[in-house]
Design an enzyme around this catalytic site. Structure first.
Site, PDB file in Angstrom:
ATOM      1  N   GLU A 207       0.887  -1.527  -0.316  1.00 31.99           N
ATOM      2  CA  GLU A 207      -0.031   0.261   0.152  1.00 31.99           C
ATOM      3  C   GLU A 207       1.036   1.144  -0.624  1.00 31.99           C
ATOM      4  O   GLU A 207       0.493   2.021   0.130  1.00 31.99           O
ATOM      5  CB  GLU A 207      -1.291  -0.131   0.811  1.00 31.99           C
ATOM      6  CG  GLU A 207      -2.316  -0.492   1.164  1.00 31.99           C
ATOM      7  CD  GLU A 207      -2.967  -0.532  -0.362  1.00 31.99           C
ATOM      8  OE1 GLU A 207      -3.183   0.377  -0.921  1.00 31.99           O
ATOM      9  OE2 GLU A 207      -3.440  -2.351  -0.662  1.00 31.99           O
TER      10      GLU A 207
ATOM     11  N   SER B 247     -46.750 -23.172  47.115  1.00 30.69           N
ATOM     12  CA  SER B 247     -46.014 -23.406  48.587  1.00 30.69           C
ATOM     13  C   SER B 247     -44.598 -23.133  48.455  1.00 30.69           C
ATOM     14  O   SER B 247     -43.900 -22.852  49.797  1.00 30.69           O
ATOM     15  CB  SER B 247     -45.755 -25.195  48.686  1.00 30.69           C
ATOM     16  OG  SER B 247     -47.019 -25.806  49.185  1.00 30.69           O
TER      17      SER B 247
END
Length: 816
Positions: free
Chosen positions: A86, A467
Site C-alpha cells: 500500500e 407453597s
C-alpha cells in the site's frame, strides 16, 4: 546567462503559480474539510462483546466485526506486507508521496485513464474517516489537505494503527484483528506468512478479492503481495517460494462464541443500550464481563433442557412434524429429495431434523439434515406412547412400527451418546442461581430456547408461587413469638366468608391431615391448612407487610387468606432474592449480573460493588458495604432449619416414627448442608423448587406460558421400569429434578456450607409429639432451637402426655 536567467524566472513563476493554485484550492475546499482533531479521540465502530466471569465469550452485538489492536501487538511481517503493498515509503513521506503522484500522473497522460492511484496510507485514512471512495479530482484535493493535517497531528505509528484498525476487509470484517478471526479463526500472532499476505491484499477490493468468495483471484492477489515483499527485501527467496505455493486456507469463522448464553447476554445488551444508547453500546467495543460462571451456566442450561424433555417424554409422543410420503401407498423420496426438503427446516438446538427411511422391529433408521444416517435404538423409542391429553397417555409401544413409519419427518436428540426420538417441549421453565451472600447471579436461564422465544421467564414471568411462599409466612410467625415446636392443628378448615357468601375450604395436598403437628414438620411437609392458620394467627395484613421485607412488590401480594397458599405472583429472580434472606442471616441482597465493564482496549470503566450480608464484626467496621438486615439472623436460621427438614425429614424410621419432607429427593445429592422448599399451585399450573446452602441458592420454575394450562398427571409406563416419575405433576416432580441435576454440578467439589446457628438462640430438648420440654434422650425427643421468650416452660408427662388440643380451651386454637 540569458538562458539561465529566463529558466530561473520560469521556475520562479511556476512555483508562485503552483503555490497560488494550491492556496486557491485550499481556500476553495477549506469549508468542506473536516477537523481532524477527532482522530485524537477516535471511537472505532467495534462490537460489544459479552463474557462469562471467567472470560469465555457468550455473545457479540454490533454490525461490524472489529477487534482493535495496538501497533506493538501487530506482527512485523504483517506490517511489512501492508507497507510493501500500500505505501512502501510511508515512514519517509509527509502524508503525500510526490513520487507516487508523478507516477500516477504519467499513467494518466499516457493512457488517458485513472488506472493507478497515488494515495498514501495517510490519504487512505483521510478518505476512510472523512470522505467517500468516489474517483473525483476535488475529492483527491481534499484527501491531500486532510492527510497533511493528519501528519501534523499524529505520529506515524498512530496513523498506521488507526488505518489497520479502520480498514474494511470484507465479510463484515473491519481492521486486521477482525480479518484474522473472520477468515482464519486466529489471533494475529498465530497467522502464517501466506495468511498475512492474504489479508494485506484485501484493501484494494475487499469484496472481489476475499478468499471465501473468489479463491482464485484472492490467491493471485496474495502472490502479488508476496512478490512486493520479496522485491522490497522483507522476505527472502525461500520464504517467498514457500508462501507463494501455500494453499488457500481461509474459511468463514463467526465470533468465537465459547458458551452460548443468550438470556443473560440479552440482559446485558438491554442494560448497556439503556445506559449508553444504542449506537455507543453497539459500536464502542465494550467488553462486558457478566457474573455467571461458564461451567455453572452450562450446567444450568443443560439441566433445564433435560428436565423439560423428561416432562415431555413422560406425557407421551405427539407425533411427527409432517409426513413426506405415505408408507406403502406412495413412492419413497430419494435421498436427494429428502435432504433438499430438510435444508429448509429450521433446527433449534439441541434438536436435529430427520426423516425416517426404514423400520426394524425395535429400531428405526433416519436420514438427518446433516446428510448422515442414524439408528434410533429401542431405548430411544420405548418412551413414545401416544399423547392423548395432559392427564392421559396411550398404551406403551411394543415395536418401532407402533411409533414411526418411513416418510415421517421427526426430531432427534442425542442423549448419553445415543440418538433418541424427541420433540419440541411445549412446557416452559426458568432457573436462577445466585450467591446469597452478595447477590451475584451464578447462572440464569429464561427458557428452553432463545431462538424459539426471547421471553425471559427468569426475570419477566410473574407466576403464582404456591407453597414456595410458606417460608415467608412461617418467618412472619417466628417474628410473632411462634416457635418451631409450636403445635398447630393440621385439620380441615371450613371458613365462612360473609362478604363473599361462600365457605372457603383450603385443603392439604395430598388431602391427608396429621392433627396436632409441630411447625417444623408442618413446613417440611408443606401443610396447607397450617400455613393458613399461621397467617390467621399473625394477621393477614401483618403477614403481607412482612413479605414486603423480602423485596416483593405490594401489587403482587394478594391480601387475602389465599396468600398463605401462594396466590402471590413473583418472578423466579424475585423468589431467589427473597429466599436468599434465609441463607445469609436475614439480609436483603440485590442480584447483579455484570461484574465488570471494559473499553475496547481492556481498561476498566466500572465494576460491581455489591452490598454484602455482613456479620456483626463487618457491620461495625464497614456498615456502608452491608446489605440491609430485614429479618433477624435468628429468624432466618429457624426458617432455613425447617427447610432443611423438608429435605431430610425427621423422626426414627427404626421406631416407625420417621417422616419425609416434600423435598426428600434432594437427598440424592448426599449433602447435609441443603435446605429447600417445593411449590405447587392449584391444578399444578405452576411448580417450583427453591433450595440453598450458605453459598449457593437456586430457584427453578416450571409451567406453561399459558397460565391457565395445568401440567397434568402421568401414568406408569411399563417400558421404562423403576425410578419413573408418576402421578400428578408438582414442584417435587416437575421442578426439583432440574434443581437436583444443576446443583450436582454447582456443588461439585465444594465443601459443606451449612447455615450455622447464630448467637442468641437457645437449644433445648423437646418432646416430638407435644413440643413441650422433655427429660428423655431417645427417639421421642430432639433438640430444638428457640428464640428467647419462646422456649416451652412445661415438661411433658412421662405417662399419658397430653397436647394443647386436649385442654378444654386450647391456647393456640384460640387464635382461630
Amino acid at each position: 546567462m540569458t538562458i539561465l536567467k529566463r529558466a530561473l524566472q520560469f521556475f520562479i513563476t511556476c512555483t508562485i503559480l503552483s503555490l497560488l493554485t494550491l492556496l486557491s484550492l485550499y481556500y476553495y475546499v477549506k469549508s468542506d474539510i473536516p477537523s481532524v482533531n477527532v482522530l485524537k479521540e477516535v471511537q472505532l465502530q467495534t462490537p460489544m462483546q459479552v463474557f462469562t466471569k471467567d472470560g469465555k465469550l457468550i455473545n457479540q452485538f454490533g454490525e461490524k466485526r472489529r477487534i482493535p489492536v495496538k501497533i506493538e501487538d501487530i506482527p512485523q511481517p504483517l506490517i511489512d506486507a501492508i507497507l510493501a503493498t500500500e505505501d512502501n515509503r510511508f515512514y519517509e513521506h509527509f502524508g503525500i508521496d510526490p513520487i507516487g503522484i508523478v507516477r500516477s500522473f504519467i499513467v494518466l497522460v499516457s493512457t488517458g485513464e485513472k488506472k493507478q492511484g497515488a494515495s498514501t496510507i495517510t490519504m487512505q485514512l483521510a478518505r476512510n474517516f472523512f470522505l467517500t471512495r468516489e474517483k473525483a479530482y476535488i475529492r483527491k484535493v481534499k484527501e491531500i489537505f486532510i492527510a497533511l493535517h493528519i501528519e501534523q497531528l499524529l505520529s506515524k505509528d498512530e496513523i498506521l494503527a488507526l488505518y489497520l484498525n479502520k480498514i474494511e476487509l470484507g465479510n463484515r470484517a473491519f481492521g486486521i484483528g477482525a480479518a484474522a478471526q473472520v477468515y482464519y479463526g486466529k489471533e494475529l500472532n498465530e497467522l502464517t506468512l501466506p495468511q498475512m499476505a492474504m489479508i494485506a491484499g484485501l484493501p484494494k477490493a475487499p469484496s472481489a478479492l476475499n478468499p471465501i468468495r473468489n479463491a482464485t483471484r484472492a490467491k493471485a492477489r496474495r502472490n502479488v503481495v508476496l512478490g512486493r515483499m520479496y522485491k522490497e527485501k522483507y522476505i527472502d527467496r525461500s520464504s517467498y517460494e514457500k508462501a507463494k505455493n501455500a494453499p488457500i486456507t481461509a474459511q468463514r469463522h463467526g465470533a468465537e462464541i465459547e458458551l452460548y448464553a443468550p438470556y443473560i447476554s440479552e440482559m446485558v445488551r438491554a442494560y448497556m443500550v439503556e445506559r449508553y444508547g444504542t449506537d455507543k453500546a453497539y459500536n464502542s467495543g465494550f467488553r462486558v464481563f457478566t457474573s455467571v460462571e461458564s461451567d455453572i451456566q452450562a450446567a444450568a442450561q443443560q439441566a433445564l433442557v433435560n428436565n423439560l424433555h423428561k416432562y415431555d417424554m413422560r406425557h407421551g409422543y405427539r407425533g411427527p412434524e409432517k409426513t413426506l410420503w405415505q408408507f406403502e401407498s406412495e413412492t419413497p423420496w430419494t435421498e436427494q429429495a429428502i435432504l433438499a426438503h430438510l435444508k429448509s427446516v429450521k433446527e433449534i438446538a439441541p434438536l436435529h431434523a430427520a426423516v425416517v427411511t426404514s423400520i426394524s422391529e425395535q429400531s428405526a433408521t433416519v436420514l438427518a439434515k446433516s446428510g448422515a444416517y442414524h439408528t434410533i435404538k429401542w431405548a430411544g423409542l420405548s418412551w413414545a406412547r401416544a399423547f392423548i391429553s395432559q392427564t392421559r397417555q396411550g398404551l406403551p409401544p411394543k415395536t418401532a412400527n407402533d411409533i414411526l413409519v418411513p416418510g415421517m419427518q421427526i426430531w432427534l436428540r442425542q442423549h448419553q451418546n445415543e440418538w433418541q426420538l424427541s420433540q419440541y417441549p411445549t412446557l416452559s421453565s426458568a432457573l436462577v442461581s445466585l450467591d446469597p451472600q452478595d447477590g451475584r447471579i451464578k447462572a440464569l436461564v429464561g427458557g428452553y430456547s432463545f431462538t424459539q422465544s426471547q421471553y425471559n421467564r427468569a426475570t419477566q414471568a410473574k407466576r403464582q408461587v404456591g407453597s414456595n411462599i410458606k417460608p415467608f409466612i412461617y418467618s412472619a410467625a417466628m417474628e410473632s413469638d411462634y416457635s418451631l415446636a409450636t403445635i398447630i392443628n393440621d385439620a380441615p378448615i371450613n371458613h365462612w366468608d360473609k362478604s363473599q357468601r361462600y365457605a372457603w375450604r383450603p385443603r392439604n395436598s395430598p388431602d391427608v391431615y396429621s392433627g396436632p403437628i409441630r411447625i417444623r414438620r408442618a413446613l417440611a411437609q408443606s401443610k396447607n391448612v397450617v400455613s393458613v392458620r399461621l397467617l390467621q394467627g399473625v394477621g393477614l395484613h401483618q403477614s403481607a407487610d412482612h413479605l414486603l421485607k423480602f423485596g416483593f412488590q405490594d401489587e403482587d401480594i394478594n391480601r387475602s387468606e389465599s396468600l398463605a397458599l401462594g396466590s402471590a405472583a413473583m418472578t423466579p429472580l424475585e423468589m431467589a432474592r427473597g429466599m436468599s434472606t434465609f441463607a445469609n442471616g436475614g439480609h436483603l441482597i440485590d442480584p447483579y449480573f455484570i461484574s465488570e465493564i471494559q473499553d475496547a482496549y481492556g481498561n476498566t470503566l466500572g465494576s460491581a460493588q455489591p452490598l454484602i450480608a455482613c456479620d456483626e464484626e463487618q457491620l461495625e467496621m464497614n456498615a456502608h458495604t452491608c446489605a440491609p438486615q430485614v429479618i433477624s439472623e435468628q429468624n432466618a436460621f429457624l426458617v432455613s432449619s425447617a427447610m432443611h427438614s423438608a429435605i431430610w425429614g425427621g423422626g426414627s424410621w427404626r421406631h416407625k416414627t420417621g417422616w419425609t419432607g416434600t423435598g426428600w429427593r434432594a437427598q440424592n445429592l448426599k449433602r447435609r448442608d441443603l435446605s429447600g422448599k417445593t411449590g405447587t399451585t392449584n391444578e399444578s399450573i405452576d411448580t417450583w423448587f427453591s433450595g440453598f446452602n450458605h453459598n449457593v441458592l437456586t430457584t427453578v420454575w416450571v409451567g406453561f406460558d399459558d397460565a391457565s394450562k395445568p401440567l397434568g398427571r402421568v401414568s406408569y409406563n411399563n417400558n421404562l421400569g423403576k425410578n419413573q416419575l408418576v402421578g400428578a405433576e408438582s414442584g417435587a416432580i416437575s421442578a426439583q429434578p432440574a434443581w437436583i441435576e444443576f446443583m450436582r454440578t454447582a456443588l461439585n467439589n465444594q465443601p459443606l456450607a451449612p447455615i450455622e446457628p447464630p448467637p442468641g438462640l437457645i437449644s433445648v430438648r423437646i418432646d416430638l409429639k407435644t413440643g413441650l420440654l422433655s427429660h428423655k434422650n431417645d427417639h421421642t425427643s430432639r433438640f430444638e432451637y428457640f428464640e428467647p421468650g419462646t422456649v416451652p416452660t412445661k415438661y411433658v408427662l412421662d405417662k399419658g402426655a397430653s397436647t394443647p388440643f386436649d385442654d378444654p380451651l386450647p391456647i393456640q386454637d384460640e387464635l382461630f
